[in-house]
Write an enzyme that holds these catalytic residues in place. Structure first.
Site, PDB file in Angstrom:
ATOM      1  N   ALA A   1       0.879  -1.168   0.000  1.00 59.80           N
ATOM      2  CA  ALA A   1       0.000   0.000   0.000  1.00 59.80           C
ATOM      3  C   ALA A   1       0.917   1.219   0.000  1.00 59.80           C
ATOM      4  O   ALA A   1       1.073   1.908   1.001  1.00 59.80           O
ATOM      5  CB  ALA A   1      -0.905   0.005   1.226  1.00 59.80           C
TER       6      ALA A   1
ATOM      7  N   CYS B   1      -6.317   0.929  -8.692  1.00 61.31           N
ATOM      8  CA  CYS B   1      -5.548   0.814  -7.448  1.00 61.31           C
ATOM      9  C   CYS B   1      -6.484   0.659  -6.259  1.00 61.31           C
ATOM     10  O   CYS B   1      -7.379   1.469  -6.054  1.00 61.31           O
ATOM     11  CB  CYS B   1      -4.649   2.032  -7.233  1.00 61.31           C
ATOM     12  SG  CYS B   1      -3.689   1.875  -5.715  1.00 61.31           S
TER      13      CYS B   1
END
Lengths: 265, 305
Positions: free
Chosen positions: B69, B128
């Site tokens: 992340a 994403c």
């Protein structure tokens, strides 16, 4: 499959090195080589690369200097508190094959991997000159530890409060004139390391430097610590580089990139 | 033998550095192209404005892959254009610029500006899983919105446009159709899956600062193969198949599912940056043994009855 998961350990001992520098000792077989680093994780706070400042069978140590929110939070930790790490990662200093004296040149907490290297070199039967520069006497690190290890210790301070008043690179320059040194190892501000490369080049003595950039993954994947124009990631192909490679990096001593990848001059 | 083509853009071999891996700087892209043997290289996704990304830890490994992340950190389009220009000038292989926006309208602006750096392909990252956009979920989860983004990007550039899709949907074929109808020149699939989470039990906390992260690496390969297989059935445009591709056999597998090229990401960790050349020689070895003489012959062969 290859995996570098976090190991979380309790701190087994802490050593205060200077007013804002503290070493943390862990009972764990890290198998690190001098110059390598770990990604140190303080759960809930963050993660940063920290070079290993000592490692022998069953024990290793990390030395942290308070420079920002992460390191200052780590400095508050005591024996028994938990810290996580992954690694060791990166390249390491390599002692010359032939026997001969070596010199280390550290600026400030740049001495952390060099203290580890000095101990390894002494154990290998080498003569070691440990040169360190700092702003004041209080900020000098590892003096007692190095003397006890049988290392020749030379200090320089900006204010002359201990050792010579001036630059650690001047000590190196004189040492190379007076003694036969087979290799020099340095870690600290890039301007100091660049100067050291120049001094060593002149005397035809090989030199290794430790160069770091903003790191995120630590395993050569995210690309955050890639340097211009070589394009190598310093977390994987560094931090330890030979002097010639460092001089090919155009951002060495010139600029770096921040967490977003923006160039900071 | 390994040559392939993506919407008119020719590649010497089908290995493509995936976005988000080693693509922060132009010099890093050039190295992957000139020294590690990639057939094309994709830069890290760039937005209009600078983004610091999530605090570390942002990337960790586990038994079967990786979790990340990073949070789409990038210096913003103005600072990033010199990196793309450097790569275009020096890589010697097609450079793919990856763009993303947090609002639909931003995609047009950024596509127009990145075109000035003249990348070979523009990849549009609408998949994403680690950042919130204006709808609170990736644009690629909805065929209608994915189509709108595609049209806006196409309107603002003459460079071939590939849309990057997520497998975190019920029908990826439907989304692929929508972007094809909206003018996309190709599709990249898949982005990381999940998101997933890892908790360190001694620390008693999720490890990633963002708590969850996209999963990549060998563990997600079957999901990528299925997604590419489904997309190939639905559309005619070329596909960069990515997700857990680590070996020459993996690359062949995703090509047989329907990809024209294979995106390589996490494998840089498992096999080092030299993974591109390694995959190429493994592919060649397989093709020699099985009597294949081109990528085209193998593409989508798994669909034959």
């Amino acid at each position: 499959m290859k995996n570098d998961e976090f190991t979380v350990l309790r701190i087994s001992e802490t050593v205060s090195e200077s007013p804002d520098v503290k070493s943390f000792i862990f009972d764990y077989d890290l198998n690190a080589k001098p110059g390598q680093f770990v990604m140190l994780w303080l759960p809930g706070v963050g993660e940063k690369p920290i070079s290993v400042s000592g490692c022998k069978e069953g024990k290793f140590q990390l030395t942290v200097c308070g420079v920002g929110p992460f390191s200052n939070a780590v400095l508050k930790l005591q024996k028994g508190d938990k810290l996580g790490f992954r690694g060791p990662f990166g390249t390491s200093y390599s002692l010359p094959k032939k026997n001969g004296a070596i010199a280390t040149l550290g600026g400030g907490y740049g001495s952390c991997p060099l203290a580890f290297l000095a101990e390894v070199a002494i154990a290998a039967g080498r003569t070691v000159y440990f040169i360190e520069g700092a702003r004041t006497k209080e900020r000098l690190l590892f003096g007692k530890r190095m003397s006890e290890a049988g290392v020749h210790v030379h200090f320089a301070t900006d204010d002359g409060s201990f050792g010579i008043k001036g630059y650690a690179t001047d000590i190196l320059s004189n040492l190379l004139k007076e003694e036969k040194i087979s290799k020099v190892f340095t870690c600290g501000p890039e301007i100091m390391m660049k100067k050291a490369i120049g001094i060593c080049e002149e005397k035809k003595v090989p030199v290794e430097v430790s160069m770091e950039r903003y790191m995120k993954c630590g395993i050569g994947v995210c690309g955050q610590c890639a340097v211009d124009d070589l394009g190598i990631c310093l977390c994987r192909e560094g931090p330890i580089l030979d002097g010639k490679t460092a001089m090919k990096i155009k951002e060495f001593c010139a600029y770096h990139r921040d967490a977003s990848g923006k160039i900071i001059k | 033998m390994l040559e392939t083509e993506l919407a008119g853009v020719k590649l010497q071999n089908p290995t493509v550095l995936a976005s988000g891996i080693l693509g922060v700087t132009g010099a890093s892209l050039v190295r992957v192209a000139t020294q590690n043997g990639a057939g094309a290289v994709t830069a890290k996704s760039v937005s209009l404005k600078e983004r610091k990304g999530h605090p570390t830890p942002v990337l960790i490994t586990y038994e079967h892959g990786m979790l990340n992340a990073v949070g789409l950190s990038n210096p913003g389009i103005d600072e990033f254009i010199p990196e793309i220009e450097y790569a275009v000038k020096n890589a010697g292989v097609p450079v793919i610029a990856s763009i993303f926006g947090s609002k639909v309208t931003e995609f047009g602006e950024i596509a127009k500006r990145i075109s000035a750096a003249n990348p070979g392909i523009i990849e549009v990252n609408i998949a994403c899983p680690n950042v919130d956009d204006e709808f609170g979920r990736p644009f690629s989860y909805d065929p209608g919105i994915a189509g709108v983004v595609t049209r806006i990007v196409k309107k603002n550039t003459k460079i071939p446009v590939f849309i990057k899709l997520s497998a975190n949907v019920t029908n990826i074929g439907e989304i692929a159709k929508s972007v094809q109808e909206s003018g996309a020149d190709g599709i990249t699939a898949i982005n990381t899956v999940g998101p997933g989470m890892a908790i360190n039990i001694e620390a008693r906390k999720p490890i990633l600062s963002n708590k969850s992260g996209g999963m990549s690496g060998p563990g997600i390969k079957p999901i990528a193969i299925k997604a590419v297989y489904d997309i190939y059935k639905s559309v005619k445009i070329p596909i960069i198949g990515t997700g857990g591709i680590s070996t020459g056999r993996d690359a062949i597998e995703i090509i047989m599912a329907g990809a024209s090229a294979a995106g390589i990401g996490s494998a840089v960790y498992y096999r080092g940056p030299g993974v591109f050349s390694k995959i190429c020689s493994e592919m060649q070895e397989f093709m020699d043994k099985e009597g294949f003489s081109s990528i085209k012959e193998m593409r989508g062969i798994a669909h034959e009855k």
